[in-house]
Design a protein around this motif. Structure first.
Motif, PDB file in Angstrom:
ATOM      1  N   PHE A 112       5.609  30.124  23.554  1.00 19.44           N
ATOM      2  CA  PHE A 112       6.295  30.735  24.697  1.00 19.44           C
ATOM      3  C   PHE A 112       6.629  32.195  24.377  1.00 19.44           C
ATOM      4  N   PRO A 113       6.884  32.992  25.420  1.00 20.14           N
ATOM      5  CA  PRO A 113       7.328  34.377  25.176  1.00 20.14           C
ATOM      6  C   PRO A 113       8.649  34.394  24.399  1.00 20.14           C
ATOM      7  N   ALA A 114       8.951  35.543  23.838  1.00 23.59           N
ATOM      8  CA  ALA A 114      10.227  35.738  23.132  1.00 23.59           C
ATOM      9  C   ALA A 114      10.553  37.224  23.160  1.00 23.59           C
ATOM     10  N   SER A 115      11.822  37.529  23.002  1.00 20.77           N
ATOM     11  CA  SER A 115      12.251  38.925  22.910  1.00 20.77           C
ATOM     12  C   SER A 115      13.444  39.007  21.973  1.00 20.77           C
ATOM     13  N   GLU A 116      13.951  40.194  21.822  1.00 19.91           N
ATOM     14  CA  GLU A 116      15.048  40.405  20.878  1.00 19.91           C
ATOM     15  C   GLU A 116      16.288  39.582  21.212  1.00 19.91           C
ATOM     16  N   ARG A 117      16.677  39.577  22.485  1.00 20.67           N
ATOM     17  CA  ARG A 117      17.916  38.890  22.880  1.00 20.67           C
ATOM     18  C   ARG A 117      17.697  37.580  23.618  1.00 20.67           C
ATOM     19  N   LEU A 118      16.444  37.312  24.012  1.00 17.74           N
ATOM     20  CA  LEU A 118      16.185  36.192  24.901  1.00 17.74           C
ATOM     21  C   LEU A 118      15.212  35.179  24.295  1.00 17.74           C
ATOM     22  N   ARG A 119      15.454  33.921  24.648  1.00 20.75           N
ATOM     23  CA  ARG A 119      14.561  32.838  24.262  1.00 20.75           C
ATOM     24  C   ARG A 119      14.030  32.207  25.549  1.00 20.75           C
ATOM     25  N   PHE A 120      12.768  31.857  25.537  1.00 18.83           N
ATOM     26  CA  PHE A 120      12.118  31.215  26.675  1.00 18.83           C
ATOM     27  C   PHE A 120      11.836  29.763  26.294  1.00 18.83           C
ATOM     28  N   SER A 171      14.500  21.730  31.631  1.00 15.58           N
ATOM     29  CA  SER A 171      14.661  20.276  31.518  1.00 15.58           C
ATOM     30  C   SER A 171      15.630  19.816  32.607  1.00 15.58           C
ATOM     31  N   LEU A 172      15.703  18.523  32.794  1.00 14.98           N
ATOM     32  CA  LEU A 172      16.617  17.984  33.792  1.00 14.98           C
ATOM     33  C   LEU A 172      18.066  18.323  33.443  1.00 14.98           C
ATOM     34  N   ASN A 173      18.337  18.597  32.175  1.00 14.64           N
ATOM     35  CA  ASN A 173      19.685  19.011  31.754  1.00 14.64           C
ATOM     36  C   ASN A 173      20.066  20.391  32.282  1.00 14.64           C
ATOM     37  N   ASP A 174      19.100  21.125  32.813  1.00 12.83           N
ATOM     38  CA  ASP A 174      19.348  22.464  33.358  1.00 12.83           C
ATOM     39  C   ASP A 174      19.665  22.437  34.848  1.00 12.83           C
ATOM     40  N   ALA A 175      19.820  21.260  35.415  1.00 13.07           N
ATOM     41  CA  ALA A 175      19.994  21.132  36.868  1.00 13.07           C
ATOM     42  C   ALA A 175      21.198  21.915  37.383  1.00 13.07           C
ATOM     43  N   ALA A 176      22.308  21.904  36.678  1.00 20.22           N
ATOM     44  CA  ALA A 176      23.503  22.629  37.150  1.00 20.22           C
ATOM     45  C   ALA A 176      23.227  24.129  37.215  1.00 20.22           C
ATOM     46  N   PHE A 177      22.527  24.670  36.210  1.00 19.34           N
ATOM     47  CA  PHE A 177      22.197  26.092  36.248  1.00 19.34           C
ATOM     48  C   PHE A 177      21.243  26.397  37.392  1.00 19.34           C
ATOM     49  N   VAL A 183      15.125  31.150  30.854  1.00 20.09           N
ATOM     50  CA  VAL A 183      15.441  32.239  29.935  1.00 20.09           C
ATOM     51  C   VAL A 183      16.904  32.092  29.545  1.00 20.09           C
ATOM     52  N   GLU A 184      17.146  32.060  28.246  1.00 26.47           N
ATOM     53  CA  GLU A 184      18.518  31.907  27.760  1.00 26.47           C
ATOM     54  C   GLU A 184      18.807  32.938  26.679  1.00 26.47           C
ATOM     55  N   LEU A 185      20.084  33.202  26.491  1.00 25.40           N
ATOM     56  CA  LEU A 185      20.505  34.130  25.446  1.00 25.40           C
ATOM     57  C   LEU A 185      20.295  33.474  24.089  1.00 25.40           C
ATOM     58  N   LYS A 186      19.629  34.170  23.176  1.00 21.43           N
ATOM     59  CA  LYS A 186      19.420  33.626  21.835  1.00 21.43           C
ATOM     60  C   LYS A 186      20.745  33.340  21.147  1.00 21.43           C
ATOM     61  N   GLU A 187      21.685  34.248  21.326  1.00 21.31           N
ATOM     62  CA  GLU A 187      22.956  34.162  20.607  1.00 21.31           C
ATOM     63  C   GLU A 187      23.782  32.935  20.983  1.00 21.31           C
ATOM     64  N   THR A 188      23.761  32.567  22.272  1.00 22.29           N
ATOM     65  CA  THR A 188      24.637  31.487  22.736  1.00 22.29           C
ATOM     66  C   THR A 188      23.901  30.288  23.336  1.00 22.29           C
ATOM     67  N   GLY A 189      22.629  30.460  23.676  1.00 23.43           N
ATOM     68  CA  GLY A 189      21.890  29.401  24.355  1.00 23.43           C
ATOM     69  C   GLY A 189      22.226  29.290  25.832  1.00 23.43           C
ATOM     70  N   GLU A 190      23.012  30.226  26.329  1.00 19.48           N
ATOM     71  CA  GLU A 190      23.418  30.210  27.733  1.00 19.48           C
ATOM     72  C   GLU A 190      22.259  30.635  28.630  1.00 19.48           C
ATOM     73  N   PRO A 191      21.925  29.822  29.661  1.00 19.23           N
ATOM     74  CA  PRO A 191      20.851  30.221  30.568  1.00 19.23           C
ATOM     75  C   PRO A 191      21.267  31.405  31.435  1.00 19.23           C
ATOM     76  N   VAL A 192      20.325  32.356  31.616  1.00 16.26           N
ATOM     77  CA  VAL A 192      20.609  33.553  32.417  1.00 16.26           C
ATOM     78  C   VAL A 192      19.658  33.699  33.598  1.00 16.26           C
ATOM     79  N   GLY A 193      18.491  33.044  33.524  1.00 19.65           N
ATOM     80  CA  GLY A 193      17.533  33.164  34.618  1.00 19.65           C
ATOM     81  C   GLY A 193      16.251  32.426  34.319  1.00 19.65           C
ATOM     82  N   ILE A 194      15.232  32.747  35.110  1.00 19.00           N
ATOM     83  CA  ILE A 194      13.900  32.187  34.933  1.00 19.00           C
ATOM     84  C   ILE A 194      12.898  33.342  35.001  1.00 19.00           C
ATOM     85  N   CYS A 195      11.814  33.213  34.254  1.00 15.26           N
ATOM     86  CA  CYS A 195      10.799  34.261  34.250  1.00 15.26           C
ATOM     87  C   CYS A 195       9.510  33.667  33.719  1.00 15.26           C
TER      88      CYS A 195
END
Length: 182
Positions: A8-16, A20-26, A73-85
């Motif tokens: 998957f893609p990757a960047s300095e601050r973001l993980r792709f 999953s179904l666990n992401d339904a709330a986001f 797309v989630e923050l590497k530091e916290t695992g918090e989802p921020v969007g989709i790409c």
């Protein structure tokens, strides 16, 4: 058009990653935003159950069919989802379509540009793609500006039956800047 599933893609601050179904709330939170409904589509996501159904029937189905889709797309530091790409393969378009959406809490922080560039880098290095396209709602200046910053060029409009709408159309081509490669 199909591609291998992973890496998957990757960047300095973001993980792709795959959604999953666990992401339904986001997903419910993201897809309920007025900008998402206006500029992308109103899928009628009213509950986490609706979002889970969307993830299974749309998002994961795209990955299963084509090997690509819209990664979470989630923050590497916290695992918090921020969007989709990621990439959407559409029958009506000649090239894979770069798509993205970021929750309003995370806009204006450079995540969209960083994620978009990570996908472009991934497409050229891992998928050997030389051309991509993107579509935006004609009134979505923010996304149009981001695409321009990423090197996409406006190329008119396209009416797409899949979204039952006319969208602004952009094209990105890998440009060799080193002497002798262009």
């Amino acid at each position: 058009m199909t591609f291998p599933l992973g890496p998957f893609p990757a960047s300095e601050r973001l993980r792709f990653r795959l959604p999953s179904l666990n992401d339904a709330a986001f997903y419910q939170k993201l897809m309920s935003e007025p900008d998402y409904k206006r500029f992308i589509h109103d899928y009628g996501i009213e509950s986490p159950e609706d979002a889970a159904s969307f993830i299974k029937s749309k998002s994961l189905a795209r990955f299963a069919a084509q090997g690509v889709g819209l990664w979470l797309v989630e923050l590497k530091e916290t695992g918090e989802p921020v969007g989709i790409c990621g990439l959407v393969v559409r029958k009506e378009l000649k090239y894979p379509d770069l798509g993205f959406a970021f929750h309003s809490d995370y806009r204006g922080k450079g995540y969209g540009r960083e994620a978009g560039q990570a996908v472009l880098d991934f497409c050229t290095k891992e998928l050997n793609l030389r051309t991509l396209c993107a579509i935006t709602h004609p009134d979505n200046d923010r996304s149009a500006n981001l695409l321009t910053k990423l090197g996409f060029e406006a190329s008119g409009q396209r009416h797409l039956a899949e979204i039952d709408s006319t969208a602004n159309y952009y094209v990105w081509k890998l440009r060799y800047v080193e002497a002798g490669l262009g």
